[in-house]
Motif scaffolding. Structure first.
Motif, mmCIF file in Angstrom:
data_model
loop_
_atom_site.group_PDB
_atom_site.id
_atom_site.type_symbol
_atom_site.label_atom_id
_atom_site.label_comp_id
_atom_site.label_asym_id
_atom_site.label_seq_id
_atom_site.Cartn_x
_atom_site.Cartn_y
_atom_site.Cartn_z
ATOM 1 N N ALA A 1 -4.816 22.571 33.477
ATOM 2 C CA ALA A 1 -3.532 22.531 34.183
ATOM 3 C C ALA A 1 -2.866 21.168 33.999
ATOM 4 C CB ALA A 1 -3.737 22.839 35.667
ATOM 5 N N TRP A 2 -3.649 20.093 34.077
ATOM 6 C CA TRP A 2 -3.105 18.748 33.886
ATOM 7 C C TRP A 2 -2.519 18.627 32.482
ATOM 8 C CZ3 TRP A 2 -3.737 14.740 30.529
ATOM 9 C CH2 TRP A 2 -3.168 13.516 30.895
ATOM 10 N N GLY A 3 -3.243 19.115 31.487
ATOM 11 C CA GLY A 3 -2.758 19.060 30.108
ATOM 12 C C GLY A 3 -1.468 19.830 29.922
ATOM 13 N N THR A 4 -1.380 20.999 30.544
ATOM 14 C CA THR A 4 -0.168 21.812 30.448
ATOM 15 C C THR A 4 1.006 21.091 31.099
ATOM 16 O OG1 THR A 4 -1.467 23.838 30.431
ATOM 17 C CG2 THR A 4 0.844 24.040 31.051
ATOM 18 N N GLU A 5 0.777 20.511 32.274
ATOM 19 C CA GLU A 5 1.837 19.818 33.000
ATOM 20 C C GLU A 5 2.326 18.566 32.272
ATOM 21 O OE1 GLU A 5 0.107 19.040 36.826
ATOM 22 O OE2 GLU A 5 -0.075 21.179 37.272
ATOM 23 N N MET B 1 1.953 17.945 28.811
ATOM 24 C CA MET B 1 1.913 18.137 27.360
ATOM 25 C C MET B 1 3.041 17.387 26.645
ATOM 26 S SD MET B 1 1.456 21.682 25.231
ATOM 27 C CE MET B 1 0.270 22.269 26.418
ATOM 28 N N ALA B 2 4.255 17.479 27.146
ATOM 29 C CA ALA B 2 5.386 16.804 26.491
ATOM 30 C C ALA B 2 5.175 15.293 26.467
ATOM 31 C CB ALA B 2 6.698 17.161 27.190
ATOM 32 N N GLU B 3 4.719 14.741 27.559
ATOM 33 C CA GLU B 3 4.466 13.300 27.630
ATOM 34 C C GLU B 3 3.347 12.900 26.669
ATOM 35 O OE1 GLU B 3 4.840 9.301 29.122
ATOM 36 O OE2 GLU B 3 6.168 11.025 28.995
ATOM 37 N N MET B 4 2.295 13.707 26.589
ATOM 38 C CA MET B 4 1.179 13.418 25.678
ATOM 39 C C MET B 4 1.650 13.482 24.219
ATOM 40 S SD MET B 4 -1.502 12.696 27.467
ATOM 41 C CE MET B 4 -0.306 11.784 28.406
ATOM 42 N N GLN B 5 2.511 14.450 23.886
ATOM 43 C CA GLN B 5 3.042 14.531 22.524
ATOM 44 C C GLN B 5 3.839 13.275 22.176
ATOM 45 O OE1 GLN B 5 5.028 18.339 22.902
ATOM 46 N NE2 GLN B 5 3.448 19.351 21.684
ATOM 47 N N ILE C 1 3.479 10.260 23.556
ATOM 48 C CA ILE C 1 2.537 9.135 23.465
ATOM 49 C C ILE C 1 1.792 9.167 22.137
ATOM 50 C CG2 ILE C 1 0.371 8.239 24.419
ATOM 51 C CD1 ILE C 1 1.541 8.988 27.215
ATOM 52 N N PHE C 2 1.306 10.345 21.743
ATOM 53 C CA PHE C 2 0.561 10.442 20.487
ATOM 54 C C PHE C 2 1.447 10.158 19.282
ATOM 55 C CE2 PHE C 2 -2.490 13.381 22.870
ATOM 56 C CZ PHE C 2 -3.373 12.344 23.132
ATOM 57 N N ALA C 3 2.698 10.579 19.341
ATOM 58 C CA ALA C 3 3.622 10.293 18.247
ATOM 59 C C ALA C 3 3.849 8.787 18.128
ATOM 60 C CB ALA C 3 4.947 11.024 18.460
ATOM 61 N N GLU C 4 4.021 8.105 19.259
ATOM 62 C CA GLU C 4 4.186 6.649 19.248
ATOM 63 C C GLU C 4 2.945 5.973 18.711
ATOM 64 O OE1 GLU C 4 5.231 5.075 23.079
ATOM 65 O OE2 GLU C 4 7.123 6.178 23.148
ATOM 66 N N ARG C 5 1.796 6.402 19.167
ATOM 67 C CA ARG C 5 0.536 5.800 18.730
ATOM 68 C C ARG C 5 0.333 6.012 17.230
ATOM 69 N NH1 ARG C 5 -4.807 7.798 21.494
ATOM 70 N NH2 ARG C 5 -4.548 9.476 19.994
ATOM 71 N N ASP C 6 0.618 7.223 16.755
ATOM 72 C CA ASP C 6 0.482 7.496 15.321
ATOM 73 C C ASP C 6 1.411 6.615 14.507
ATOM 74 O OD1 ASP C 6 -1.434 9.376 15.873
ATOM 75 O OD2 ASP C 6 -0.109 11.111 15.567
ATOM 76 N N ALA C 7 2.614 6.350 15.027
ATOM 77 C CA ALA C 7 3.591 5.529 14.307
ATOM 78 C C ALA C 7 3.088 4.097 14.148
ATOM 79 C CB ALA C 7 4.935 5.551 15.026
ATOM 80 N N TRP C 8 2.487 3.521 15.178
ATOM 81 C CA TRP C 8 2.038 2.136 15.037
ATOM 82 C C TRP C 8 0.682 2.034 14.364
ATOM 83 C CZ3 TRP C 8 -2.408 0.828 17.603
ATOM 84 C CH2 TRP C 8 -2.695 1.416 18.827
ATOM 85 N N GLN C 9 -0.040 3.142 14.203
ATOM 86 C CA GLN C 9 -1.321 3.094 13.498
ATOM 87 C C GLN C 9 -1.170 3.324 12.002
ATOM 88 O OE1 GLN C 9 -3.821 5.930 15.546
ATOM 89 N NE2 GLN C 9 -4.583 4.376 16.937
ATOM 90 N N ARG C 10 -0.061 3.897 11.576
ATOM 91 C CA ARG C 10 0.167 4.125 10.142
ATOM 92 C C ARG C 10 0.296 2.790 9.430
ATOM 93 N NH1 ARG C 10 4.794 7.468 11.138
ATOM 94 N NH2 ARG C 10 3.888 9.183 12.241
ATOM 95 N N PRO C 11 -0.288 2.698 8.257
ATOM 96 C CA PRO C 11 -0.133 1.436 7.506
ATOM 97 C C PRO C 11 1.339 1.250 7.126
ATOM 98 C CG PRO C 11 -1.388 3.053 6.240
ATOM 99 C CD PRO C 11 -1.106 3.653 7.577
ATOM 100 N N ARG C 12 1.785 0.052 7.291
ATOM 101 C CA ARG C 12 3.169 -0.272 6.927
ATOM 102 C C ARG C 12 3.244 -0.551 5.433
ATOM 103 N NH1 ARG C 12 3.513 -3.382 12.246
ATOM 104 N NH2 ARG C 12 4.517 -1.840 13.557
ATOM 105 N N PRO C 13 4.354 -0.188 4.826
ATOM 106 C CA PRO C 13 4.497 -0.497 3.384
ATOM 107 C C PRO C 13 4.485 -1.995 3.153
ATOM 108 C CG PRO C 13 6.491 0.561 4.271
ATOM 109 C CD PRO C 13 5.490 0.498 5.374
#
Length: 139
Positions: free
Chosen positions: A111-115, A117-121, A123-135
């Motif tokens: 239930a917590w995950g469902t409530e 989910m948008a915020e987690m998406q 956060i994960f998108a932001e985290r993925d962006a700063w973890q990607r190697p920069r050119p």
């Protein structure tokens, strides 16, 4: 006297308490450790499932890992594997009473995950962006 035998040759109560847990959460996590076990429990809470149904429900899991995690949950007394000894093979998985109570305990996390989910998406998108190697910068 952990693991010792009594004078009658029977295992003492200490020998039956293994492994030692630091708390109830530690005991729970030892049962559900593994990336896919909570999802397996979630889908089995709805009722018995055959292997193929679980494989489709628990997306992205390999056959090897799913089989291993089902074996571990069976060995831990959380689910029951029923082989009907038929041709073609028919096997299904159901939760034991212990497994049902564990799966129900996971429902608030679902239930917590469902409530959230948008915020987690986000956060994960932001985290993925700063973890990607920069050119590399041109010199």
């Amino acid at each position: 006297m952990s693991g010792a035998l009594s004078e009658t040759g029977e295992a003492s109560d200490d020998a039956l308490i293994a492994p030692a847990f630091t708390c109830g959460l530690d005991a729970t996590l030892r049962i559900i450790s593994g990336k896919w076990k909570p999802l397996i429990l979630y889908f089995l809470l709805r009722g018995p499932n055959r292997y193929g149904e679980l494989k489709r429900a628990v997306r992205d899991v390999s056959d090897k890992v799913l089989i291993q995690q089902l074996k571990e949950l069976d060995a831990d007394g959380v689910l029951l594997r029923t082989d009907y000894k038929e041709v073609p093979p028919r096997v299904d998985y159901t939760l034991t009473p212990l497994g049902r109570s564990l799966a129900q305990a996971l429902e608030p996390l679902c239930a917590w995950g469902t409530e959230n989910m948008a915020e987690m998406q986000r956060i994960f998108a932001e985290r993925d962006a700063w973890q990607r190697p920069r050119p590399a910068r041109p010199k």
